[in-house]
Design an enzyme around this catalytic site. Structure first.
Site, PDB file in Angstrom:
ATOM      1  N   GLU A  73     -41.023  26.773 -25.166  1.00  0.00           N
ATOM      2  CA  GLU A  73     -39.666  26.745 -25.727  1.00  0.00           C
ATOM      3  C   GLU A  73     -39.731  26.556 -27.242  1.00  0.00           C
ATOM      4  OE1 GLU A  73     -36.974  23.358 -25.163  1.00  0.00           O
ATOM      5  OE2 GLU A  73     -35.411  24.779 -24.613  1.00  0.00           O
ATOM      6  N   CYS A  77     -29.496  25.978 -24.862  1.00  0.00           N
ATOM      7  CA  CYS A  77     -30.549  25.943 -23.845  1.00  0.00           C
ATOM      8  C   CYS A  77     -30.513  27.183 -22.962  1.00  0.00           C
ATOM      9  CB  CYS A  77     -30.417  24.681 -23.007  1.00  0.00           C
ATOM     10  SG  CYS A  77     -28.784  24.538 -22.278  1.00  0.00           S
ATOM     11  N   THR A 108     -39.300  14.782 -23.503  1.00  0.00           N
ATOM     12  CA  THR A 108     -38.554  13.517 -23.452  1.00  0.00           C
ATOM     13  C   THR A 108     -38.146  13.216 -22.015  1.00  0.00           C
ATOM     14  OG1 THR A 108     -37.619  14.226 -25.563  1.00  0.00           O
ATOM     15  CG2 THR A 108     -36.741  12.213 -24.631  1.00  0.00           C
ATOM     16  N   GLU A 115     -31.426  17.337 -17.411  1.00  0.00           N
ATOM     17  CA  GLU A 115     -31.144  18.730 -17.816  1.00  0.00           C
ATOM     18  C   GLU A 115     -32.043  19.006 -19.004  1.00  0.00           C
ATOM     19  OE1 GLU A 115     -29.175  20.659 -16.164  1.00  0.00           O
ATOM     20  OE2 GLU A 115     -28.120  19.212 -14.907  1.00  0.00           O
ATOM     21  N   LYS A 141     -25.491   7.403 -25.726  1.00  0.00           N
ATOM     22  CA  LYS A 141     -26.250   7.567 -26.968  1.00  0.00           C
ATOM     23  C   LYS A 141     -26.297   9.047 -27.335  1.00  0.00           C
ATOM     24  CE  LYS A 141     -30.613   8.368 -28.613  1.00  0.00           C
ATOM     25  NZ  LYS A 141     -30.088   8.919 -29.806  1.00  0.00           N
ATOM     26  N   GLY A 171     -31.827  16.988 -22.690  1.00  0.00           N
ATOM     27  CA  GLY A 171     -32.693  17.046 -23.865  1.00  0.00           C
ATOM     28  C   GLY A 171     -33.950  17.832 -23.529  1.00  0.00           C
TER      29      GLY A 171
HETATM   30  P1  NAD Z   1     -34.712  15.466 -27.352  1.00  0.00           P
HETATM   31  O1  NAD Z   1     -35.340  15.374 -26.026  1.00  0.00           O
HETATM   32  O2  NAD Z   1     -35.548  15.289 -28.564  1.00  0.00           O
HETATM   33  O3  NAD Z   1     -33.530  14.400 -27.493  1.00  0.00           O
HETATM   34  C1  NAD Z   1     -32.467  14.332 -26.575  1.00  0.00           C
HETATM   35  C2  NAD Z   1     -31.887  12.927 -26.609  1.00  0.00           C
HETATM   36  O4  NAD Z   1     -32.857  12.024 -26.093  1.00  0.00           O
HETATM   37  C3  NAD Z   1     -31.552  12.441 -28.018  1.00  0.00           C
HETATM   38  O5  NAD Z   1     -30.379  11.656 -27.984  1.00  0.00           O
HETATM   39  C4  NAD Z   1     -32.768  11.572 -28.350  1.00  0.00           C
HETATM   40  O6  NAD Z   1     -32.502  10.589 -29.319  1.00  0.00           O
HETATM   41  C5  NAD Z   1     -33.060  10.957 -26.998  1.00  0.00           C
HETATM   42  N1  NAD Z   1     -34.421  10.444 -26.812  1.00  0.00           N
HETATM   43  C6  NAD Z   1     -35.537  10.734 -27.501  1.00  0.00           C
HETATM   44  N2  NAD Z   1     -36.582  10.008 -27.034  1.00  0.00           N
HETATM   45  C7  NAD Z   1     -36.113   9.266 -26.011  1.00  0.00           C
HETATM   46  C8  NAD Z   1     -36.701   8.339 -25.113  1.00  0.00           C
HETATM   47  N3  NAD Z   1     -37.999   8.006 -25.168  1.00  0.00           N
HETATM   48  N4  NAD Z   1     -35.933   7.788 -24.161  1.00  0.00           N
HETATM   49  C9  NAD Z   1     -34.627   8.117 -24.048  1.00  0.00           C
HETATM   50  N5  NAD Z   1     -34.003   8.972 -24.889  1.00  0.00           N
HETATM   51  C10 NAD Z   1     -34.739   9.538 -25.851  1.00  0.00           C
HETATM   52  O7  NAD Z   1     -33.948  16.862 -27.376  1.00  0.00           O
HETATM   53  P2  NAD Z   1     -33.206  17.512 -28.594  1.00  0.00           P
HETATM   54  O8  NAD Z   1     -34.221  18.011 -29.562  1.00  0.00           O
HETATM   55  O9  NAD Z   1     -32.130  16.602 -29.051  1.00  0.00           O
HETATM   56  O10 NAD Z   1     -32.492  18.747 -27.876  1.00  0.00           O
HETATM   57  C11 NAD Z   1     -33.099  19.984 -27.668  1.00  0.00           C
HETATM   58  C12 NAD Z   1     -33.601  20.100 -26.250  1.00  0.00           C
HETATM   59  O11 NAD Z   1     -32.531  19.890 -25.325  1.00  0.00           O
HETATM   60  C13 NAD Z   1     -34.137  21.479 -25.939  1.00  0.00           C
HETATM   61  O12 NAD Z   1     -35.320  21.344 -25.215  1.00  0.00           O
HETATM   62  C14 NAD Z   1     -33.043  22.095 -25.066  1.00  0.00           C
HETATM   63  O13 NAD Z   1     -33.489  23.101 -24.199  1.00  0.00           O
HETATM   64  C15 NAD Z   1     -32.564  20.900 -24.333  1.00  0.00           C
HETATM   65  N6  NAD Z   1     -31.228  21.118 -23.791  1.00  0.00           N
HETATM   66  C16 NAD Z   1     -31.103  21.296 -22.453  1.00  0.00           C
HETATM   67  C17 NAD Z   1     -29.857  21.539 -21.913  1.00  0.00           C
HETATM   68  C18 NAD Z   1     -29.665  21.739 -20.434  1.00  0.00           C
HETATM   69  O14 NAD Z   1     -28.526  21.714 -19.992  1.00  0.00           O
HETATM   70  N7  NAD Z   1     -30.717  21.935 -19.661  1.00  0.00           N
HETATM   71  C19 NAD Z   1     -28.738  21.577 -22.749  1.00  0.00           C
HETATM   72  C20 NAD Z   1     -28.921  21.386 -24.113  1.00  0.00           C
HETATM   73  C21 NAD Z   1     -30.166  21.157 -24.636  1.00  0.00           C
END
Ligand code: NAD
Length: 482
Positions: free
Chosen positions: A385, A281, A229, A247, A172, A225
């Site tokens: 963040e 990130c 979440t 991650e 997804k 993400g």
């Molecule tokens: P997010 O957590 O909002 O969403 C990430 C994914 O999770 C999306 O596909 C979203 O639809 C899905 N999601 C949302 N709610 C969910 C649930 N209840 N169950 C399962 N999946 C769900 O994050 P975002 O806004 O898309 O991305 C930004 C974040 O990602 C920032 O915090 C960033 O630091 C982090 N990030 C971390 C890394 C890493 O390697 N540590 C890399 C890239 C981004």
């Protein structure tokens, strides 16, 4: 653009409910296409397709799967420019960045894991008159959930090792950046990749992501993400004893030691802070500077930031495009307001970019790169963040204070240390509570290394042997020698 569809069992299909969501270009706020608004019904169909495909895929040899990764890498490489264009339209990031980072890495993720697997030696030990060896089996059907900031880069970082180790996939992508995941599905389809091994379900996190995490037949979840979440994902998956890789977010420190060659590194500091509008990130969002150098560094840093060329993300010379959405822009702006309420001094930026700037669409999510000084290192703006083009500058008295300030957040993903003395840089780096530290460089990645965060930045590591371990179950076979 034609509406995007789910990819289930080798067919492109709408959501069972036949409902859709709009996909917007953040640089113009225009609707580009729609994606299926899927539900647990669609996730279930994808899981059934994956499980039906499991036996045949599991029966392929490692060598056959390595060849598949090579073929996928070649096919994506042939579409590199298309990947870059789609990524820029979906995310608002500059096309030069999409070419250099997103498209290139999406290809190299497949190529890396293919070559890495070729180099692996069998794990075998001899002792007490017996030979112990490690037999790896696939985990089964795995769920891959990815964010919007590096859409295909992060999806392929999971897909490549998952396929390599013989798993089937229900993936997804973020609902905000679905286009390159769709391109990957189209590419696999063109290659006649075995139907059902890779399935893609579009939709909202709480509806599709949650259904993937909850599904009893999805055996492992690899999630990238936000931390909030990740907490929900962990709470759902842990009682089911699923393998889980998280991650998550970060609040990374960029630390100058008092011998850092400021003029030589200022462009690197700006790049580490504002690449993809700070929406990587690994970006440094807090710059820690020795008191004695604070005025010089802050002046030169602000000058460097003001040189960044903001504009149409599709123009070759644009260095900073739009942030991911107008809603995210509002969130980032609210942090800038908070920073000022907390006592911060706005050194540059702080507002939406003027539509009079060439290439800036009046309805786009363009924010000027923002630098705040004068905040306590414990301020919310300096510890939470923001994930946007906002950086705070802080002065420190000595190295112990710099370490304390760097380690004072709940996060521990990345950091960078800048110094003329490599030994000093290494010693400092080893005191940081973080998953990755660069000394005199930033975003310099070797895919064999463990990637991941400590504290609330995640659980587990990805990369090289860590990804191969996550996407496989290991059996220790002990054979008594005659
Ligand atoms: P997010 O957590 O909002 O969403 C990430 C994914 O999770 C999306 O596909 C979203 O639809 C899905 N999601 C949302 N709610 C969910 C649930 N209840 N169950 C399962 N999946 C769900 O994050 P975002 O806004 O898309 O991305 C930004 C974040 O990602 C920032 O915090 C960033 O630091 C982090 N990030 C971390 C890394 C890493 O390697 N540590 C890399 C890239 C981004």
């Amino acid at each position: 653009m034609k509406p995007l569809l789910n990819y289930i069992g080798g067919s492109f299909v709408p959501a069972d409910s036949d409902t859709t969501l709009e996909n917007l270009n953040p640089a113009t706020n225009e609707v580009m296409t729609t994606i299926p608004r899927s539900s647990s019904t669609d996730v279930n169909k994808a899981t059934v397709a994956a499980i039906n495909a499991e036996g045949a895929w599991k029966a392929t040899t490692l060598e056959e799967r390595i060849l598949w990764l090579d073929r996928i890498a070649d096919a994506l490489e042939a579409k590199a420019e298309q990947i870059a264009q789609l990524e820029t339209m979906d995310t608002g990031k500059p096309i030069s960045l999409s070419r250099r980072v997103d498209a290139a890495r999406s290809v190299s993720n497949f190529r890396f894991f293919a070559n890495f697997a070729r180099e692996q030696e069998p794990m075998e030990f001899e002792a007490h008159g017996a030979i112990n060896y490690v037999h790896r089996s696939p985990v089964g059907c795995v769920g891959l959930i990815t964010p919007w900031n590096l859409p295909l880069y992060l999806l392929t970082w999971k897909v490549a090792p998952a396929l390599l180790m013989g798993n089937t996939i229900v993936a997804k992508p973020s609902e905000m950046t679905p286009m390159t995941a769709n391109l990957l599905a189209e590419t696999l389809d063109e290659l006649n990749f075995p139907a059902g091994v890779f399935n893609l379900v579009h939709g909202l996190g709480p509806e599709v992501g949650q259904a993937i995490v909850e599904h009893p037949n999805i055996k492992a979840i690899s999630f990238t993400g936000g931390t909030a979440t990740g907490r929900i994902v962990a709470a759902t998956a842990a009682p089911m004893f699923k393998k889980l890789s998280l991650e998550l977010g970060g609040k990374n420190a960029t630390i100058l030691l008092d011998d850092a060659p400021v003029d030589d590194i200022v462009d690197d500091l700006v790049r580490a802070s504002f690449t993809n509008s700070g929406q990587v990130c690994l970006c440094g969002s807090r710059v820690l500077i020795p008191h004695s150098m604070y005025d010089e560094v802050s002046a030169k840093f602000v000058e460097g930031v003001e040189r960044l060329k903001i504009g149409n993300p599709l123009d070759d010379d644009t260095q900073m495009g739009a942030v991911i959405s107008l809603a995210h822009l509002e969130k980032v702006e609210s942090y800038i307001k908070l920073g000022i309420q907390e006592g911060g001094i706005l050194l540059t930026g702080g507002t939406k970019e003027h539509a009079s700037v060439s290439g800036v669409h009046p309805d786009g999510a363009f924010l000027r790169p923002t630098v705040l000084g004068g905040l306590p290192h414990t301020a919310r703006t300096a510890t939470e963040e923001i994930f946007g083009p906002v950086v705070t500058l802080h002065a420190y008295k000595n190295e112990d204070e710099a370490i304390m300030m760097a380690n004072c957040t709940d996060y521990g993903l990345a950091g960078s240390v800048w110094t003329a003395d490599i030994q000093r840089g290494r010693a400092f780096a080893e005191r940081l509570e973080t998953g990755i530290v660069w000394v005199n460089t930033w975003l310099n990645r070797d895919l064999r290394t463990p990637f991941g965060g400590v504290k609330q930045s995640g659980v587990g590591r990805e990369g090289g042997t860590w990804s191969m371990g996550f996407f496989s179950e290991m059996t220790n076979v002990c054979v008594k020698q005659p």
